[in-house]
Design an enzyme around this catalytic site. Structure first.
Site, PDB file in Angstrom:
ATOM      1  N   GLY A  55       0.849  -1.188   0.000  1.00 12.14           N
ATOM      2  CA  GLY A  55       0.000   0.000   0.000  1.00 12.14           C
ATOM      3  C   GLY A  55       0.881   1.233   0.000  1.00 12.14           C
ATOM      4  O   GLY A  55       2.076   1.140   0.301  1.00 12.14           O
ATOM      5  N   CYS A  82       5.241  -6.262   1.802  1.00 10.86           N
ATOM      6  CA  CYS A  82       5.592  -4.839   1.729  1.00 10.86           C
ATOM      7  C   CYS A  82       4.886  -4.053   2.847  1.00 10.86           C
ATOM      8  O   CYS A  82       5.182  -4.260   4.010  1.00 10.86           O
ATOM      9  CB  CYS A  82       5.288  -4.281   0.346  1.00 10.86           C
ATOM     10  SG  CYS A  82       6.126  -2.722   0.049  1.00 10.86           S
ATOM     11  N   TYR A  83       3.926  -3.201   2.523  1.00 13.44           N
ATOM     12  CA  TYR A  83       3.188  -2.484   3.579  1.00 13.44           C
ATOM     13  C   TYR A  83       2.609  -3.471   4.581  1.00 13.44           C
ATOM     14  O   TYR A  83       2.650  -3.250   5.790  1.00 13.44           O
ATOM     15  CB  TYR A  83       2.058  -1.652   2.950  1.00 13.44           C
ATOM     16  CG  TYR A  83       1.293  -0.819   3.959  1.00 13.44           C
ATOM     17  CD1 TYR A  83       1.770   0.424   4.361  1.00 13.44           C
ATOM     18  CD2 TYR A  83       0.094  -1.280   4.505  1.00 13.44           C
ATOM     19  CE1 TYR A  83       1.073   1.197   5.286  1.00 13.44           C
ATOM     20  CE2 TYR A  83      -0.612  -0.513   5.429  1.00 13.44           C
ATOM     21  CZ  TYR A  83      -0.117   0.724   5.820  1.00 13.44           C
ATOM     22  OH  TYR A  83      -0.807   1.477   6.727  1.00 13.44           O
ATOM     23  N   HIS A 169       8.099  -7.862  -3.203  1.00 12.34           N
ATOM     24  CA  HIS A 169       6.831  -8.260  -3.833  1.00 12.34           C
ATOM     25  C   HIS A 169       6.971  -9.607  -4.560  1.00 12.34           C
ATOM     26  O   HIS A 169       7.383  -9.623  -5.719  1.00 12.34           O
ATOM     27  CB  HIS A 169       6.375  -7.187  -4.834  1.00 12.34           C
ATOM     28  CG  HIS A 169       5.932  -5.924  -4.173  1.00 12.34           C
ATOM     29  ND1 HIS A 169       4.643  -5.756  -3.721  1.00 12.34           N
ATOM     30  CD2 HIS A 169       6.599  -4.787  -3.875  1.00 12.34           C
ATOM     31  CE1 HIS A 169       4.537  -4.552  -3.176  1.00 12.34           C
ATOM     32  NE2 HIS A 169       5.709  -3.951  -3.251  1.00 12.34           N
ATOM     33  N   GLU A 171       4.690 -11.303  -5.788  1.00 18.68           N
ATOM     34  CA  GLU A 171       3.645 -11.451  -6.804  1.00 18.68           C
ATOM     35  C   GLU A 171       4.055 -10.936  -8.178  1.00 18.68           C
ATOM     36  O   GLU A 171       3.453 -11.310  -9.174  1.00 18.68           O
ATOM     37  CB  GLU A 171       2.346 -10.773  -6.339  1.00 18.68           C
ATOM     38  CG  GLU A 171       2.381  -9.250  -6.267  1.00 18.68           C
ATOM     39  CD  GLU A 171       2.961  -8.694  -4.960  1.00 18.68           C
ATOM     40  OE1 GLU A 171       3.708  -9.425  -4.280  1.00 18.68           O
ATOM     41  OE2 GLU A 171       2.684  -7.529  -4.639  1.00 18.68           O
ATOM     42  N   ASP A 227     -15.606 -12.920 -22.682  1.00 18.43           N
ATOM     43  CA  ASP A 227     -16.434 -13.178 -21.502  1.00 18.43           C
ATOM     44  C   ASP A 227     -17.833 -13.659 -21.875  1.00 18.43           C
ATOM     45  O   ASP A 227     -18.317 -14.657 -21.340  1.00 18.43           O
ATOM     46  CB  ASP A 227     -16.544 -11.925 -20.625  1.00 18.43           C
ATOM     47  CG  ASP A 227     -15.174 -11.394 -20.213  1.00 18.43           C
ATOM     48  OD1 ASP A 227     -14.211 -12.184 -20.277  1.00 18.43           O
ATOM     49  OD2 ASP A 227     -15.073 -10.218 -19.840  1.00 18.43           O
ATOM     50  N   LYS A 370      -9.497 -12.973 -15.869  1.00 19.35           N
ATOM     51  CA  LYS A 370      -9.565 -13.148 -17.321  1.00 19.35           C
ATOM     52  C   LYS A 370      -8.882 -14.444 -17.787  1.00 19.35           C
ATOM     53  O   LYS A 370      -9.422 -15.174 -18.614  1.00 19.35           O
ATOM     54  CB  LYS A 370      -8.900 -11.948 -18.003  1.00 19.35           C
ATOM     55  CG  LYS A 370      -9.192 -11.834 -19.467  1.00 19.35           C
ATOM     56  CD  LYS A 370     -10.532 -11.173 -19.653  1.00 19.35           C
ATOM     57  CE  LYS A 370     -10.889 -10.944 -21.085  1.00 19.35           C
ATOM     58  NZ  LYS A 370     -12.143 -10.169 -21.181  1.00 19.35           N
TER      59      LYS A 370
END
Ligand code: XMP
Length: 524
Positions: A55, A82-83, A169, A171, A227, A370
């Site tokens: 964040g 992180c945050y 991070h 991710e 979609d 997605k």
């Protein structure tokens, strides 16, 4: 569905959705919630693990997002990123302050391989850092498990309490072994079995739709995009003829697209549903005649869609359910899930529910990202060209023709676009066959547009005064920012010469180099 679940608590970081996607890649279902979510609600969800995101704030400041200490005493494993890592240490009595050296970018991190998070991770590994605060003193009971040249606490943990904190991070893909670390957390620390798989999702979703719909009637506005196509296939498998798909061909689709959609979902396709194709080209062209202002064009196209659909819906009469292809990023971005509330300014079928007579909305894809929607599409037997379709705007070629839209201009842009996409696809395919991977220039979106500019040229011995086509290709992760892709020059040359030779009315081809910002991806 009784699904094991990890939850991501969002503190406003830019990678919140990425964290959830990476967890799901470990076959563990994951949802995002705001840090404002009540602890009782979290307990009720019975998660197998909790991840706190990054964040933009400093956790030691008065009004910064925080969470009650109770969260760390539930006995549920918690991973702070992180945050989130700083907050965990701060709330539990450690010290976080402004770092003497701000770290940003790829950074060498030395990890303690005895930490369960770093099992099978190299002792020195490249990670993505982005922080100006740091943990200067771990919370009592925590031990340091990673450091960098500038950051003494790049990770710390209290395995007794199942609390883990990582300053970098995992991710983002720049963290080379990040996926392994997240896998270690969700599968080994949290003990998730990894039951989130697209085949079982499809199976369950079909069952749920059947239970919910009973013998009711369902109506779906099928656009031919990923979609709505996947949704149509899912509903077709679940309820067959109880489904009616209305596909509006507004005459602003890409070349052959209308026929492709009809081929898959129409009477000659492999699904046993009611399929209505409305050929509304002339209606649209009539409404758009003489209109040049971009927003006005968008509005007309959107409104006309509602009118056409409304007429069709009237013919069908009352339906029990209106199906919508909402997916998880729509849910998160509309502020219902995570923290970063961005309302989409262009939701294609946004206004539809107000004009259709139905009892309830169903959104069977609303929990999928997605890439998961695509996987579900393949499971359902949809062809690759539908499943891997590029993003295509609701107003279609209407916003790729600058100025007034006419049938002839639509023909030009359709033909030019077809040539351009085929040549790019061909070059990419050849590269993949030779190198086993996508070329570095592979764009995420590429298309042709009509500039509406005419200029003098010469063809044979004749003077010409024809249109200029622009071709565009962008590389982007989130479509919020983008840069022009470096399509090889020889590919562009082939495209140029084919377009000028094969598309009547064009005598010039431009390559659009503009990044976003300042440009947008589309032309209008
Ligand atoms: P822009 O032009 O805003 O486009 O940079 C960003 C992405 O959004 C797509 N786009 C749309 N998608 N309805 C949509 O569903 C729309 O009205 C619309 N306008 C732009 C565009 O193709 C790109 O991927």
């Amino acid at each position: 569905m009784d699904q094991e679940k990890v939850i991501v608590i969002d503190f406003g970081g830019q990678y919140n959705q990425l964290v959830a996607r990476r967890v799901r890649e470990c076959n563990v279902y994951c949802e995002i919630y705001s840090y404002r979510t009540d602890i009782e609600q979290i307990k009720a969800m019975n998660p197998k693990g909790i991840i706190l995101t990054g964040g933009p704030n400093s956790c030691y400041e008065q009004d910064s997002p925080t969470y009650t200490e109770e969260l760390f005493a539930l006995g549920i494993p918690v991973l702070g990123l992180c945050y989130g890592a700083q907050l965990m240490n701060h709330v539990l009595g450690g010290k976080v302050e402004k770092a003497p050296v701000r770290e940003y970018g790829k950074t060498e991190v030395m990890v303690d391989q005895t930490s369960p998070l770093f099992e099978n991770v190299e002792a020195t590994t490249i990670c993505w850092m982005s922080h100006f605060d740091y943990i200067s003193q771990p919370a009592p009971g925590f031990r340091i498990t990673a450091h960098t040249a500038d950051c003494p606490v790049a990770a710390d943990e209290d395995p007794e309490r199942k609390l883990y904190a990582i300053q970098f991070h995992p991710e983002v893909l720049h963290t080379v072994e990040g996926s392994k670390m997240l896998y270690n957390f969700v599968r080994n620390v949290c003990g998730c079995a990894g039951t989130w798989r697209m085949d079982s999702f499809v199976e369950n979703a079909i069952k749920e739709v059947r239970e919910k719909v009973g013998d009711g009637k369902v109506l779906l506005a099928l656009s031919g995009g990923v979609d709505s196509s996947v949704l149509a296939a899912l509903l077709a498998k679940a309820i067959g003829k109880q489904l009616t798909c209305v596909f509006v061909d507004h005459g602003l689709l890409r070349k052959n697209e209308g026929d492709e959609v009809e081929g898959v979902f129409g009477p000659k396709g492999s699904f046993d549903i009611n399929f209505v194709r409305v050929n509304a080209q002339e209606r649209y062209y009539a409404k758009l005649a003489g209109v040049t202002e971009p927003e006005r064009k968008r509005k007309i196209i959107g409104e006309e869609f509602i009118r056409v659909f409304e007429e069709e819906a009237k013919k069908i009469g009352t339906v029990d359910f209106l199906a919508q292809g909402t997916i998880y990023p729509d849910v998160v971005e509309s502020g219902l899930g995570g923290e970063s509330a961005v309302i989409k300014s262009h939701h294609n079928v946004g206004g539809l529910p107000d004009y259709v007579d139905f009892k309830e909305i169903i959104e069977p894809l609303r929990n999928l990202f997605k890439d998961e929607v695509r996987k579900a599409g393949l499971e359902l037997g949809l062809p690759d060209y539908l499943v891997y379709r590029q993003p295509f705007p609701g107003p279609g070629l209407g916003i790729r023709i600058i100025g007034e839209v006419t049938a002839d201009k639509v023909r030009i842009v359709q033909d030019a676009d077809w040539i351009y996409r085929s040549e790019v696809d061909k070059a990419a395919k050849e590269y993949r066959e030779a190198h086993g991977e996508d070329p570095a220039w592979m764009p995420n979106q590429y298309f042709a547009a009509l500039t509406n500019m005419r200029s003098v040229g010469v063809m044979g011995d004749e003077r010409t005064y024809d249109y200029a086509v622009a071709v565009r290709a962008v590389r982007t992760v989130d479509f919020m920012t983008a840069e022009a892709a470096e399509i090889p020059f020889e590919v562009l040359q082939t495209v140029m010469s084919r377009i000028i030779n094969e598309v009547r009315g064009v005598n010039r081809v431009f390559y659009d180099l503009t990044s976003k910002p300042p440009g947008t991806i589309e032309f209008e």
